[in-house]
Design a protein around this motif. Structure first.
Motif, PDB file in Angstrom:
ATOM      1  N   PRO A 204      57.285 -41.689  43.061  1.00 32.86           N
ATOM      2  CA  PRO A 204      56.598 -42.755  42.317  1.00 32.86           C
ATOM      3  C   PRO A 204      55.082 -42.589  42.266  1.00 32.86           C
ATOM      4  O   PRO A 204      54.430 -43.137  41.383  1.00 32.86           O
ATOM      5  CB  PRO A 204      56.965 -44.036  43.061  1.00 32.86           C
ATOM      6  N   THR A 205      54.513 -41.829  43.188  1.00 30.53           N
ATOM      7  CA  THR A 205      53.054 -41.696  43.224  1.00 30.53           C
ATOM      8  C   THR A 205      52.545 -40.673  42.215  1.00 30.53           C
ATOM      9  O   THR A 205      51.336 -40.522  42.039  1.00 30.53           O
ATOM     10  CB  THR A 205      52.571 -41.250  44.618  1.00 30.53           C
ATOM     11  N   SER A 206      53.470 -39.959  41.578  1.00 34.08           N
ATOM     12  CA  SER A 206      53.052 -38.838  40.738  1.00 34.08           C
ATOM     13  C   SER A 206      53.276 -39.159  39.254  1.00 34.08           C
ATOM     14  O   SER A 206      54.346 -39.623  38.876  1.00 34.08           O
ATOM     15  CB  SER A 206      53.875 -37.630  41.187  1.00 34.08           C
ATOM     16  N   PRO A 207      52.252 -38.957  38.421  1.00 34.78           N
ATOM     17  CA  PRO A 207      52.419 -39.287  37.000  1.00 34.78           C
ATOM     18  C   PRO A 207      53.375 -38.339  36.290  1.00 34.78           C
ATOM     19  O   PRO A 207      53.508 -37.181  36.688  1.00 34.78           O
ATOM     20  CB  PRO A 207      51.004 -39.140  36.440  1.00 34.78           C
ATOM     21  N   PHE A 208      54.010 -38.849  35.240  1.00 34.84           N
ATOM     22  CA  PHE A 208      55.012 -38.080  34.516  1.00 34.84           C
ATOM     23  C   PHE A 208      54.863 -38.371  33.029  1.00 34.84           C
ATOM     24  O   PHE A 208      54.671 -39.511  32.627  1.00 34.84           O
ATOM     25  CB  PHE A 208      56.402 -38.519  35.001  1.00 34.84           C
ATOM     26  N   GLY A 209      54.945 -37.345  32.204  1.00 38.37           N
ATOM     27  CA  GLY A 209      54.847 -37.549  30.760  1.00 38.37           C
ATOM     28  C   GLY A 209      54.591 -36.225  30.073  1.00 38.37           C
ATOM     29  O   GLY A 209      54.418 -35.202  30.745  1.00 38.37           O
ATOM     30  N   GLY A 210      54.566 -36.236  28.736  1.00 35.18           N
ATOM     31  CA  GLY A 210      54.585 -34.959  28.034  1.00 35.18           C
ATOM     32  C   GLY A 210      53.434 -34.686  27.091  1.00 35.18           C
ATOM     33  O   GLY A 210      52.548 -35.508  26.883  1.00 35.18           O
ATOM     34  N   TYR A 211      53.494 -33.474  26.537  1.00 37.15           N
ATOM     35  CA  TYR A 211      52.626 -33.027  25.455  1.00 37.15           C
ATOM     36  C   TYR A 211      53.483 -32.958  24.188  1.00 37.15           C
ATOM     37  O   TYR A 211      54.698 -32.940  24.254  1.00 37.15           O
ATOM     38  CB  TYR A 211      52.161 -31.587  25.715  1.00 37.15           C
ATOM     39  N   LYS A 212      52.830 -32.804  23.061  1.00 40.60           N
ATOM     40  CA  LYS A 212      53.481 -32.544  21.775  1.00 40.60           C
ATOM     41  C   LYS A 212      54.620 -33.534  21.512  1.00 40.60           C
ATOM     42  O   LYS A 212      54.470 -34.732  21.765  1.00 40.60           O
ATOM     43  CB  LYS A 212      53.977 -31.093  21.721  1.00 40.60           C
ATOM     44  N   GLU A 213      55.784 -33.032  21.056  1.00 39.77           N
ATOM     45  CA  GLU A 213      56.872 -33.952  20.691  1.00 39.77           C
ATOM     46  C   GLU A 213      57.591 -34.545  21.904  1.00 39.77           C
ATOM     47  O   GLU A 213      58.591 -35.233  21.764  1.00 39.77           O
ATOM     48  CB  GLU A 213      57.859 -33.249  19.751  1.00 39.77           C
ATOM     49  N   SER A 214      57.119 -34.245  23.098  1.00 37.31           N
ATOM     50  CA  SER A 214      57.700 -34.884  24.285  1.00 37.31           C
ATOM     51  C   SER A 214      57.114 -36.276  24.512  1.00 37.31           C
ATOM     52  O   SER A 214      57.509 -36.954  25.457  1.00 37.31           O
ATOM     53  CB  SER A 214      57.482 -34.017  25.520  1.00 37.31           C
ATOM     54  N   GLY A 215      56.165 -36.680  23.664  1.00 40.30           N
ATOM     55  CA  GLY A 215      55.688 -38.060  23.747  1.00 40.30           C
ATOM     56  C   GLY A 215      54.274 -38.174  24.250  1.00 40.30           C
ATOM     57  O   GLY A 215      53.558 -37.185  24.379  1.00 40.30           O
ATOM     58  N   TYR A 216      53.853 -39.425  24.540  1.00 42.22           N
ATOM     59  CA  TYR A 216      52.516 -39.620  25.067  1.00 42.22           C
ATOM     60  C   TYR A 216      52.458 -40.798  26.025  1.00 42.22           C
ATOM     61  O   TYR A 216      53.335 -41.650  26.041  1.00 42.22           O
ATOM     62  CB  TYR A 216      51.488 -39.757  23.956  1.00 42.22           C
ATOM     63  N   GLY A 217      51.381 -40.796  26.819  1.00 44.30           N
ATOM     64  CA  GLY A 217      51.251 -41.797  27.877  1.00 44.30           C
ATOM     65  C   GLY A 217      51.862 -41.230  29.142  1.00 44.30           C
ATOM     66  O   GLY A 217      52.694 -40.321  29.095  1.00 44.30           O
ATOM     67  N   ARG A 218      51.416 -41.729  30.285  1.00 41.45           N
ATOM     68  CA  ARG A 218      51.951 -41.271  31.560  1.00 41.45           C
ATOM     69  C   ARG A 218      52.578 -42.443  32.282  1.00 41.45           C
ATOM     70  O   ARG A 218      52.059 -43.558  32.241  1.00 41.45           O
ATOM     71  CB  ARG A 218      50.848 -40.657  32.424  1.00 41.45           C
ATOM     72  N   GLU A 219      53.709 -42.173  32.922  1.00 40.66           N
ATOM     73  CA  GLU A 219      54.343 -43.206  33.744  1.00 40.66           C
ATOM     74  C   GLU A 219      54.366 -42.699  35.180  1.00 40.66           C
ATOM     75  O   GLU A 219      54.458 -41.510  35.406  1.00 40.66           O
ATOM     76  CB  GLU A 219      55.756 -43.476  33.247  1.00 40.66           C
ATOM     77  N   GLY A 220      54.313 -43.611  36.136  1.00 40.32           N
ATOM     78  CA  GLY A 220      54.289 -43.218  37.540  1.00 40.32           C
ATOM     79  C   GLY A 220      52.857 -43.075  38.023  1.00 40.32           C
ATOM     80  O   GLY A 220      51.941 -42.801  37.244  1.00 40.32           O
ATOM     81  N   GLY A 221      52.697 -43.288  39.330  1.00 38.95           N
ATOM     82  CA  GLY A 221      51.392 -43.113  39.958  1.00 38.95           C
ATOM     83  C   GLY A 221      50.340 -44.063  39.419  1.00 38.95           C
ATOM     84  O   GLY A 221      50.617 -45.035  38.723  1.00 38.95           O
TER      85      GLY A 221
END
Ligand code: NAI
Ligand code: MG
Length: 493
Positions: free
Chosen positions: A465-482
């Protein structure tokens, strides 16, 4: 004597193919009602639509329960409840008080962990070992982690002032039903927002169990509303004028629909979409460890993972050895009853998803790739797929470019760092990647050049939970976690 020893011989009943006796988890610890209503304003209510749909167990095709289908009027009620709770209650509550509720949810998830794990496996088809050891504890950890932030936002955003966004509409997929609910609800509440959450239509049960906990935890009515239904219910949430933020995890196609729908509005959004992650094995890597990581990366949760390592690049000098080791390991994977504690690969989540995967397996063969599948026997009923690897894959092949979301791995070789960086980056996605090497310098070189939100080195599919997760390009935007995950639920001035 001979007679006695014969009598005492215990006849072990081995599973013929896999050489392990069955070790089924008992269903006794889990209560599933025959029917579930919508959780709105702290109460379970019948849907205005009067419609219900079945949730089935994909491992057996048996019906588990009937789930309410929320229509526009139900979505309106849920959003109204969330708005009322936000204005009257939640945004005014001292943050330390909000934290107490979130901690309470975390503890109650832990207390009922076994029940959650069993229901998650029955409803979604994932191995009980994963629900028990990964999904449920990680879900509880997300609530614990964000509860801790609720009264410390001034330290997360030093010298800035934050305010909540308002009502968050949250739409989640079927691959990690409880974990995705926790992942979405915990930071929203910690930052002072209220929530309307919709689980995926195939896997509503653990979100509804979470609604029971939220009711028992005595959260002010309307702070969390959990409504069920399919795409049209999701679309009604996205298009509702009184929703301030959309948090979505799911397919890139629906992500694009949502982007179009909110264009020109002041709704904020985080989109966590598909992936086509590359695992990269260099010749100096600890090969057995790497092979184990690759197996975990693609076959974990039947490949129903947006960051699944569905492509593998192996340096030429160790290519043959790695492929041989992978094939050997594939043979030992146990495919079957998800409720069995020995099972490695459970049921595919739905017949539709199985059809998608089988179609890609056909496409791979037509494209000229060489297929290898494990010889595991599959159960007669339910939706199952043998773990599958393809070699002789070209970079332009669809199985190397498109998200399959199943236990299918496309393998290619490479010679130099630059070549593999270019190949790994050559998809529309950029969610995650894995690098296997003994050299720290190579890890640094690749992590700076790979266009992926998360890059694991000498490990894969690790979450915290402390580590951010999210993508570039068509994997989306914004970060969740952390800490980053707080950012997407507050206005900062
Ligand atoms: P989906 O994107 O249709 O479903 C995800 C969620 O969105 C569900 O709750 C669904 O009810 C909702 N939804 C569907 N249409 C919507 C709309 N127009 N507006 C708002 N919400 C909507 O994904 P689906 O059809 O279940 O799977 C198709 C493919 O998507 C999979 O084969 C896989 O490649 C990918 N996928 C990726 C996931 C990820 O974690 N990134 C999760 C699930 C699927
Ligand atoms: Mg189901």
């Amino acid at each position: 004597m001979a007679k006695a020893s014969k009598k005492n011989t215990i006849k072990l009943k081995f599973d013929s193919a896999r050489k392990l006796a069955p070790a089924p988890e008992s269903k006794a610890g889990a209560k599933i009602d025959p029917q579930y209503d919508l959780f709105i304003n702290g109460k379970f209510e019948k849907p205005t639509s009067k419609k219900y749909f079945a949730s089935i167990n994909p491992a057996t095709e048996e019906k588990l329960s009937m789930i309410a289908e929320a229509n526009q009027a139900d979505v309106n009620k849920a959003v109204k409840a969330a708005r009322g709770a936000y204005d009257k209650n939640w945004k005014k509550m001292p943050p330390a008080e909000r934290a107490k509720y979130i901690y309470r949810i975390a503890r109650m998830v832990q207390e009922r962990a076994r029940e959650f794990a069993i229901i998650e496996t029955l409803d979604g088809g994932k191995p009980i070992r994963e629900s028990r050891d990964f999904d449920v504890p990680t879900a509880a950890n997300h609530f614990f982690y964000y509860a801790g932030w609720a009264d410390k936002l001034e330290y997360a955003f030093p010298n800035r002032t934050t305010s909540p966004l308002g009502v968050a509409g949250q739409i989640i997929p079927w691959n990690f039903p409880l974990l995705m609910a926790a992942w979405k609800i915990a930071p929203a509440l910690a930052c002072g927002n209220t929530v309307v959450l919709k689980p995926a239509e195939n896997t509503s049960l653990t979100a509804l169990k979470l609604a029971e906990i939220i009711q028992e935890a005595d959260l002010p009515p309307g702070v969390v509303n959990i409504i069920t239904g399919a795409g049209s219910t999701g679309a009604a949430i996205v298009n509702h004028p009184d929703v301030n933020k959309i948090a979505f995890t799911g397919s890139t196609d629906v992500g694009k629909i949502i982007q179009r729908a909110i264009a020109g509005t002041d709704k904020k959004a985080t989109l966590e979409l598909g992936g086509k992650a590359a695992n990269i094995i260099f010749d100096d890597a600890p090969l057995d460890q790497a092979v184990e990581g690759v197996i975990n990366g693609i076959f974990f949760n039947q490949g129903h993972v947006c960051c699944a390592g569905s492509r593998l690049y192996v340096q030429e000098s160790v290519f043959k050895e790695v492929v041989r080791k992978l094939k050997d390991r594939l043979e030992t994977l146990i495919v079957g009853d998800p409720m069995d504690k020995n099972t490695d690969i459970g049921a595919i989540n739905s017949r539709e998803q199985l059809n998608i995967i089988n179609n890609y397996i056909k496409i791979g063969q037509k494209e000229g790739a060489e297929m290898y599948q494990s010889s595991a026997d599959l159960p007669k009923k339910g939706f199952y797929c043998r773990p599958t690897i393809f070699t002789n894959v070209a970079q332009s092949n669809r199985i190397a470019q498109e998200e399959i979301f199943g236990p299918v791995l496309a393998i290619q070789s490479f010679r130099t760092d630059d070549e593999v960086i270019e190949k790994a980056n050559n998809t529309p996605y950029g969610l995650s990647a894995g690098v296997w090497t003994d050299k720290g310098s190579k890890i640094f070189n690749l992590t700076t050049k790979l266009r992926a939100g998360v890059i694991w080195a000498n490990t894969f599919n690790k979450f915290d939970p402390t580590s951010p997760f999210g993508g570039y390009k068509e994997s989306g935007y914004g970060r969740e976690g952390g800490l980053h995950g707080l950012n997407t639920y507050v206005n900062v001035v």
